[in-house]
Design a protein around this motif. Structure first.
Motif, mmCIF file in Angstrom:
data_model
loop_
_atom_site.group_PDB
_atom_site.id
_atom_site.type_symbol
_atom_site.label_atom_id
_atom_site.label_comp_id
_atom_site.label_asym_id
_atom_site.label_seq_id
_atom_site.Cartn_x
_atom_site.Cartn_y
_atom_site.Cartn_z
ATOM 1 N N SER A 45 0.832 -1.203 0.000
ATOM 2 C CA SER A 45 0.000 0.000 0.000
ATOM 3 C C SER A 45 0.868 1.256 0.000
ATOM 4 O O SER A 45 0.531 2.251 -0.660
ATOM 5 N N ASP A 195 -10.466 -5.937 -10.191
ATOM 6 C CA ASP A 195 -9.299 -5.773 -9.333
ATOM 7 C C ASP A 195 -8.083 -5.533 -10.209
ATOM 8 O O ASP A 195 -7.947 -6.141 -11.285
ATOM 9 N N HIS A 238 -7.751 4.644 -3.389
ATOM 10 C CA HIS A 238 -7.134 3.380 -3.791
ATOM 11 C C HIS A 238 -6.916 2.523 -2.542
ATOM 12 O O HIS A 238 -6.364 3.002 -1.547
ATOM 13 N N ILE A 239 -7.321 1.258 -2.620
ATOM 14 C CA ILE A 239 -7.143 0.325 -1.514
ATOM 15 C C ILE A 239 -6.272 -0.825 -1.989
ATOM 16 O O ILE A 239 -6.585 -1.490 -2.986
ATOM 17 N N THR A 249 -14.976 -7.156 -0.647
ATOM 18 C CA THR A 249 -15.136 -5.990 -1.512
ATOM 19 C C THR A 249 -16.562 -5.814 -2.027
ATOM 20 O O THR A 249 -17.084 -4.691 -2.005
ATOM 21 N N THR A 263 -16.571 4.573 -4.863
ATOM 22 C CA THR A 263 -15.893 3.296 -4.691
ATOM 23 C C THR A 263 -14.428 3.443 -5.072
ATOM 24 O O THR A 263 -14.123 3.843 -6.195
ATOM 25 N N TYR A 266 -9.344 -1.055 -6.332
ATOM 26 C CA TYR A 266 -8.847 -2.105 -5.457
ATOM 27 C C TYR A 266 -7.699 -2.878 -6.101
ATOM 28 O O TYR A 266 -7.694 -3.134 -7.313
ATOM 29 N N HIS A 268 -5.592 -6.355 -4.728
ATOM 30 C CA HIS A 268 -5.394 -7.358 -3.685
ATOM 31 C C HIS A 268 -4.122 -8.151 -3.984
ATOM 32 O O HIS A 268 -3.997 -8.756 -5.046
#
Length: 344
Positions: A45, A195, A238-239, A249, A263, A266, A268
């Protein structure tokens, strides 16, 4: 204040983050110190934020599940991050201080008839599903059968649930161009989203999860509501997090839409696994990272993310000095930018 949708017939496509800015976050739970797996998520991150023009990186301490929190763990986590050169751009936010924000969001959902009280115990839910012939698979969700959807039948309320089934089925059909548009879509057959690493994803929340909990029977706030409210209030665009959270999610996208929140995008990342193949975790005895040798810990995290040069960086003379850590982080930022291009 959280914005309210102008009507219950809002677009089926969730709002996208504002163009031209990047806000990312790392949100650890203080159930113990950082271990190798959680450092991978923290580094990913941080790299994503630093690789974006003007990107900002925040840290949020997710300490709402108080029975699981370990005294002093949050402070230890912040010290570990600092030792690794991962310093947030703002003071950390603590979820335990934000109960009024979560209550305001729940009140808003109740006023919109998008949340309802539930009297069911776990045993009640299991019995209802068994009576309906539902067989639970290992590690699968226990979908809520909707017992209290039409009222409590005189029983006392224990928890509050989001009316996910009605909300999902009340949306327009998803267009076929979700992958091209990049934004998520809510449809009768589920939530569709893309994603940045895993590609096109979909989950029928109504069938696989059902109406999920917003406030638990013990009075604590559920993760799904807290994380959505916090990301919205902090302007997160941004995640980046572990792929074990990917199945959360779609629920979060539904809540974001119901609360009128954008939203985020994402990504992952892969999990670090123990020798038995299970996710490395504090609950399974994962040792804390050794902050006496922060670059070694960072290099191992970089290797888990597929970034080159980690071994050389960790073995360099004086590798645990601040300049060596900064140099390694800069090289990984450049590599991350080429791989993921986290443009706002």
């Amino acid at each position: 204040m959280l914005p309210v949708p102008t009507s219950s017939s809002a677009s089926d496509r969730a709002a996208r983050p504002p163009a031209g800015r990047y806000v990312g976050r790392f949100a650890p739970s203080p159930t113990g110190p950082l271990h190798a797996g959680s450092l991978v998520a923290a580094l990913a991150s941080w790299l994503d934020a630093r690789a974006a023009p003007g990107g900002r990186w925040l840290v949020r301490i997710e300490d709402i599940d108080t029975p699981r929190c370990v005294p002093g763990a949050a402070e230890t986590i912040l010290q570990q991050l600092a030792a690794c050169g991962l310093v947030p751009d703002e003071p950390p936010v603590w979820q335990s201080a934000r109960g009024a924000c979560y209550q305001a969001a729940l009140d808003r959902l109740i006023a919109q008839a998008r949340a309802y009280p539930c009297a069911c115990t776990r045993r009640d839910i299991e019995a209802a599903l068994a009576a309906a012939g539902h067989t639970r698979e290992r590690h699968s969700e226990l979908p809520y059968p909707g017992t209290c959807r039409q009222g409590l039948a005189g029983r006392p309320a224990r928890a509050w649930r989001f009316a996910a089934t009605a909300f999902q089925h009340g949306r327009a059909p998803a267009p076929a161009d979700v992958t091209e548009s990049g934004g998520p879509a809510i449809a009768d057959d589920g939530v569709h989203w893309t994603d940045r690493r895993l590609g096109l994803q979909a989950q029928d929340v109504a069938r696989q999860v059902g109406d999920f909990v917003l406030r638990r029977a013990d009075g604590l706030w559920a993760y799904q509501l807290a994380v959505v409210v916090d990301d919205g209030d902090q302007g997160v665009t941004h995640i980046v997090r572990g792929e074990d959270l990917a199945d959360n999610t779609p629920r979060q996208i539904l809540l974001q839409s119901a609360l009128g929140l954008a939203t985020p995008r994402y990504l992952h990342v892969p999990l670090v696994r123990a020798a038995d193949g299970e996710k490395l975790s504090k609950q399974h005895g994962a040792p804390p990272i050794d902050t006496r040798h922060p670059l070694q810990a960072l290099a191992a995290a970089a290797r888990a993310l597929g970034l080159p040069g980690g071994s050389a960086a960790a073995s360099a003379a004086g590798a645990d000095a601040g300049p060596a850590i900064a140099d390694a982080l800069r090289s990984w930022v450049a590599c991350w930018r080429r791989t993921y291009n986290p443009s706002p």
